[in-house]
Design an enzyme around this catalytic site. Structure first.
Site, mmCIF file in Angstrom:
data_model
loop_
_atom_site.group_PDB
_atom_site.id
_atom_site.type_symbol
_atom_site.label_atom_id
_atom_site.label_comp_id
_atom_site.label_asym_id
_atom_site.label_seq_id
_atom_site.Cartn_x
_atom_site.Cartn_y
_atom_site.Cartn_z
ATOM 1 N N ALA A 263 0.844 -1.203 0.000
ATOM 2 C CA ALA A 263 0.000 0.000 0.000
ATOM 3 C C ALA A 263 0.877 1.250 0.000
ATOM 4 O O ALA A 263 1.821 1.363 0.789
ATOM 5 C CB ALA A 263 -0.911 -0.003 1.225
ATOM 6 N N TYR B 91 8.231 11.846 -3.104
ATOM 7 C CA TYR B 91 7.877 10.426 -3.150
ATOM 8 C C TYR B 91 9.105 9.555 -2.851
ATOM 9 O O TYR B 91 9.054 8.640 -2.036
ATOM 10 C CB TYR B 91 7.308 10.074 -4.526
ATOM 11 C CG TYR B 91 7.219 8.593 -4.788
ATOM 12 C CD1 TYR B 91 6.276 7.806 -4.139
ATOM 13 C CD2 TYR B 91 8.094 7.966 -5.680
ATOM 14 C CE1 TYR B 91 6.196 6.437 -4.372
ATOM 15 C CE2 TYR B 91 8.025 6.609 -5.921
ATOM 16 C CZ TYR B 91 7.082 5.851 -5.265
ATOM 17 O OH TYR B 91 7.017 4.502 -5.491
ATOM 18 N N GLY C 8 10.861 16.879 -10.587
ATOM 19 C CA GLY C 8 10.923 15.698 -9.731
ATOM 20 C C GLY C 8 11.139 14.399 -10.479
ATOM 21 O O GLY C 8 11.442 13.377 -9.871
ATOM 22 N N ASN D 282 9.924 0.502 -13.089
ATOM 23 C CA ASN D 282 8.568 0.928 -13.474
ATOM 24 C C ASN D 282 7.697 -0.282 -13.810
ATOM 25 O O ASN D 282 7.896 -0.934 -14.832
ATOM 26 C CB ASN D 282 8.642 1.883 -14.659
ATOM 27 C CG ASN D 282 9.203 3.228 -14.257
ATOM 28 O OD1 ASN D 282 10.387 3.338 -13.904
ATOM 29 N ND2 ASN D 282 8.371 4.243 -14.278
#
Length: 308
Positions: A73, A140, A265, A169
């Site tokens: 999560a 993040y 970012g 990714n």
């Protein structure tokens, strides 16, 4: 053996749940359903609809007493983290610390954590190995790396196994296409709708790993009870622009794209070495990018057809 999956109804979590159930593990899922659905959950899992930030999450540990937790999560959008870093911290760092406290209190023996290639930042050497210097470029990435350090400290003090998996990714069926993390699904859907793709930058490169390979890495981590930090990646670099062209070619579609400035970012280049994971986790990708894209395109075509 009982395993608790946080975010287990989500994109990656549902695939992990399927593979664990197939191997006869007892799977318990905790999910808020804020960005996920029970649609893809396999039979045989017990489900608790609760947010990991909710104090009620402790009840899941108290009732189930899992031996292992796989913590998936998370808030995964780089762009969202730059707009609201405090929410990012609460979800990715503070909630992880809470889960660690519950893990200690209720006797969890292994904590598996889904981290990210983003923690490395702009890289000096490619492909990136696990010992590469850490230089987060987004909130993040900071939240994920800070969570990693808490996990390591808890494991050292309280003597449980930690396994940190730094995903490149991830793409594949069921991915949420509302944010930049789901770029593969976004490109496929744009082609199906014959709409123009918006590409920010385009020359930046990424290492795309198929979701079923990620799920098998999580399963391997559990099977071996292996401690450490492991890159879970394809070890193949491709630009976002070339990815869009590849998808268009596979779908026999015209390449329509509009280009906008590179977003703050984001990394310029990212490709992770998976050599250490091959050696220590006995894991390697089973799917090539071509094979993974074929299955993903088939999923979205099928989904679109049934919506007609």
């Amino acid at each position: 053996m009982k395993i608790l999956l946080t975010g287990g109804a989500g994109f990656i979590g549902s695939h992990v749940a399927e593979q664990l159930i197939a191997e006869k593990y007892e799977v318990v899922i905790m999910d808020s359903f804020s960005t996920s659905s029970a649609t893809y959950l396999p039979e045989g899992v017990r489900l608790y609809q609760v947010d990991i930030n909710d104090p009620a999450a402790e009840n899941v540990f108290k009732i189930e007493k899992p031996a292992i937790i796989i913590h998936l999560a998370a808030q995964t959008s780089v762009a969202h983290s730059m707009r609201d870093p405090y929410f990012d911290f609460q979800t990715n760092t503070a909630a992880t610390v809470k889960l660690l406290q519950y893990a200690v209190k209720y006797g969890v023996r292994q904590f598996v954590f889904a981290s990210s290639a983003a923690v490395y930042g702009e890289t000096v050497h490619l492909p990136v190995v696990e010992e590469h210097p850490i230089s987060p470029q987004s909130f993040y990435a900071v939240s994920k790396y800070t969570a990693e350090r808490y996990i390591q400290a808890f494991a050292q003090i309280h003597r449980f196994t930690y396994t940190i998996l730094r995903f490149s990714n991830v793409y594949g069926p069921r991915q949420n296409t509302s944010g930049e993390a789901g770029v593969v699904g976004i490109f496929i859907l744009r082609q199906l709708k014959k709409e123009c793709c918006t590409i920010y930058g385009g020359h930046q490169t990424r290492d795309f790993i198929y979701v079923k390979d990620v799920a098998s890495a999580c399963k391997k981590a559990v099977e071996l009870n292996k401690q450490g930090i492991f890159n879970i990646s394809s070890n193949i670099e491709i630009s976002i622009e070339d990815l869009n062209e590849l998808i268009a070619k596979k779908m026999d579609a015209d390449i329509h794209a509009s280009y906008k400035p590179f977003r703050k970012g984001e990394l310029i280049r990212s490709v992770l070495s998976n050599e250490y994971s091959q050696q220590k986790l006995a894991w390697e990708p089973a799917y090539s990018l071509t094979e993974g894209l074929d299955e993903t395109i088939e999923y979205y075509v099928h989904r679109s057809f049934h919506k007609l």
